[in-house]
Design a protein around this motif. Sequence first.
Motif, PDB file in Angstrom:
ATOM      1  N   ASP A 148     -36.856 -27.563   9.003  1.00 35.12           N
ATOM      2  CA  ASP A 148     -36.292 -27.700  10.192  1.00 35.12           C
ATOM      3  C   ASP A 148     -37.194 -28.485  11.189  1.00 35.12           C
ATOM      4  O   ASP A 148     -36.295 -29.201  12.058  1.00 35.12           O
ATOM      5  N   ILE A 149     -38.517 -28.286  11.137  1.00 37.33           N
ATOM      6  CA  ILE A 149     -39.409 -29.098  11.892  1.00 37.33           C
ATOM      7  C   ILE A 149     -39.189 -30.948  11.890  1.00 37.33           C
ATOM      8  O   ILE A 149     -38.971 -31.549  12.739  1.00 37.33           O
ATOM      9  N   THR A 150     -39.123 -31.083  10.487  1.00 37.77           N
ATOM     10  CA  THR A 150     -38.909 -32.298  10.154  1.00 37.77           C
ATOM     11  C   THR A 150     -37.621 -32.984  10.435  1.00 37.77           C
ATOM     12  O   THR A 150     -37.486 -33.991  10.963  1.00 37.77           O
ATOM     13  N   GLN A 151     -36.533 -32.136  10.442  1.00 40.00           N
ATOM     14  CA  GLN A 151     -35.274 -32.716  10.709  1.00 40.00           C
ATOM     15  C   GLN A 151     -35.197 -32.794  12.558  1.00 40.00           C
ATOM     16  O   GLN A 151     -34.743 -33.752  12.988  1.00 40.00           O
ATOM     17  N   THR A 152     -36.055 -31.898  13.325  1.00 41.97           N
ATOM     18  CA  THR A 152     -35.982 -31.852  14.498  1.00 41.97           C
ATOM     19  C   THR A 152     -36.717 -33.136  14.852  1.00 41.97           C
ATOM     20  O   THR A 152     -36.197 -34.083  15.908  1.00 41.97           O
ATOM     21  N   ALA A 153     -37.972 -33.652  14.270  1.00 46.31           N
ATOM     22  CA  ALA A 153     -38.681 -34.898  14.563  1.00 46.31           C
ATOM     23  C   ALA A 153     -37.820 -36.166  14.099  1.00 46.31           C
ATOM     24  O   ALA A 153     -37.784 -36.988  14.847  1.00 46.31           O
ATOM     25  N   ALA A 154     -36.921 -36.125  12.957  1.00 48.82           N
ATOM     26  CA  ALA A 154     -35.990 -37.172  12.677  1.00 48.82           C
ATOM     27  C   ALA A 154     -35.198 -37.389  13.456  1.00 48.82           C
ATOM     28  O   ALA A 154     -34.655 -38.565  13.968  1.00 48.82           O
ATOM     29  N   ASN A 155     -34.434 -36.354  14.217  1.00 52.53           N
ATOM     30  CA  ASN A 155     -33.367 -36.316  15.210  1.00 52.53           C
ATOM     31  C   ASN A 155     -33.920 -37.154  16.498  1.00 52.53           C
ATOM     32  O   ASN A 155     -33.278 -38.039  17.020  1.00 52.53           O
ATOM     33  N   ILE A 156     -35.097 -36.789  16.902  1.00 49.28           N
ATOM     34  CA  ILE A 156     -35.720 -37.442  18.103  1.00 49.28           C
ATOM     35  C   ILE A 156     -36.011 -38.918  17.743  1.00 49.28           C
ATOM     36  O   ILE A 156     -35.818 -39.804  18.767  1.00 49.28           O
ATOM     37  N   GLU A 157     -36.571 -39.173  16.608  1.00 46.96           N
ATOM     38  CA  GLU A 157     -36.862 -40.491  16.318  1.00 46.96           C
ATOM     39  C   GLU A 157     -35.407 -41.555  16.407  1.00 46.96           C
ATOM     40  O   GLU A 157     -35.208 -42.638  16.718  1.00 46.96           O
ATOM     41  N   LEU A 158     -34.338 -40.885  15.727  1.00 49.22           N
ATOM     42  CA  LEU A 158     -33.108 -41.470  15.461  1.00 49.22           C
ATOM     43  C   LEU A 158     -32.519 -41.727  16.870  1.00 49.22           C
ATOM     44  O   LEU A 158     -31.993 -42.794  17.140  1.00 49.22           O
ATOM     45  N   LYS A 159     -32.689 -40.953  17.882  1.00 47.65           N
ATOM     46  CA  LYS A 159     -32.246 -40.948  19.500  1.00 47.65           C
ATOM     47  C   LYS A 159     -32.569 -42.086  19.983  1.00 47.65           C
ATOM     48  O   LYS A 159     -32.163 -42.711  20.825  1.00 47.65           O
ATOM     49  N   THR A 160     -34.000 -42.512  19.550  1.00 51.96           N
ATOM     50  CA  THR A 160     -34.686 -43.510  20.287  1.00 51.96           C
ATOM     51  C   THR A 160     -34.877 -44.894  19.521  1.00 51.96           C
ATOM     52  O   THR A 160     -35.696 -45.816  19.634  1.00 51.96           O
ATOM     53  N   LYS A 161     -33.837 -45.017  18.635  1.00 52.90           N
ATOM     54  CA  LYS A 161     -33.878 -46.320  17.755  1.00 52.90           C
ATOM     55  C   LYS A 161     -33.214 -47.361  18.558  1.00 52.90           C
ATOM     56  O   LYS A 161     -32.210 -47.169  19.371  1.00 52.90           O
ATOM     57  N   VAL A 162     -33.876 -48.477  18.573  1.00 48.80           N
ATOM     58  CA  VAL A 162     -33.486 -49.560  19.475  1.00 48.80           C
ATOM     59  C   VAL A 162     -32.443 -50.295  18.465  1.00 48.80           C
ATOM     60  O   VAL A 162     -32.421 -50.779  17.499  1.00 48.80           O
ATOM     61  N   LYS A 163     -31.223 -50.588  19.297  1.00 46.11           N
ATOM     62  CA  LYS A 163     -30.079 -51.082  18.594  1.00 46.11           C
ATOM     63  C   LYS A 163     -29.783 -52.439  19.380  1.00 46.11           C
ATOM     64  O   LYS A 163     -30.041 -52.659  20.428  1.00 46.11           O
ATOM     65  N   ASN A 164     -29.291 -53.467  18.906  1.00 42.38           N
ATOM     66  CA  ASN A 164     -28.837 -54.701  19.512  1.00 42.38           C
ATOM     67  C   ASN A 164     -29.979 -55.689  19.792  1.00 42.38           C
ATOM     68  O   ASN A 164     -29.904 -56.521  20.459  1.00 42.38           O
TER      69      ASN A 164
END
Length: 185
Positions: A148-164
Amino acid sequence: MSTSQLEKFQDEVEIPDGVTITLNKHMLSFVGPLGKTHKNFRSIPVNIEITDGKVLLKAIGDRKKDYAILHTARSIIRNICEGLIDGYTIKMKVVYAHFPITVKVEGKKILIENFQGERAARITHIVGNTKVIPKGEDVILTGEVWTDITQTAANIELKTKVKNKDHRVFLDGVYAFEKKKGLEK
């Protein structure tokens, strides 16, 4: 198959002191000093039995894949037991060059505001019983269940991924920099 090969397809996990595990069909319930949780093993093809302080696991088949699934189930049970005794912590760092990013927690949602100057906040969800504490430039995630903790951390990182944009130049985001056993206060 020989008996040594059959023994290879069964394993056992010692239940640590202070943790109690109960089995109801495919659902394992864990109770420990830091709290309680449960894990559904319906989709994991493993036979589970609980006898005198041990969890006995037996693979359904006798292929290499069944052997791997058996050890995955063993690791899941072992990690939950360790988490209920010690807990887990992930520290994340907020990194920005120009627009200051702020992280806020509202209930079961995490709001990432002012990411690259955006007006609307980026929203992600907290998985399970994870506690998220923003402290200035750091975000601390603590809890009992490692997945659960690692999935929450991954969700945060993915939301701040730089695109384009070139991700080598635009390094803004929230990144995990420390993972450890034990709860951070």
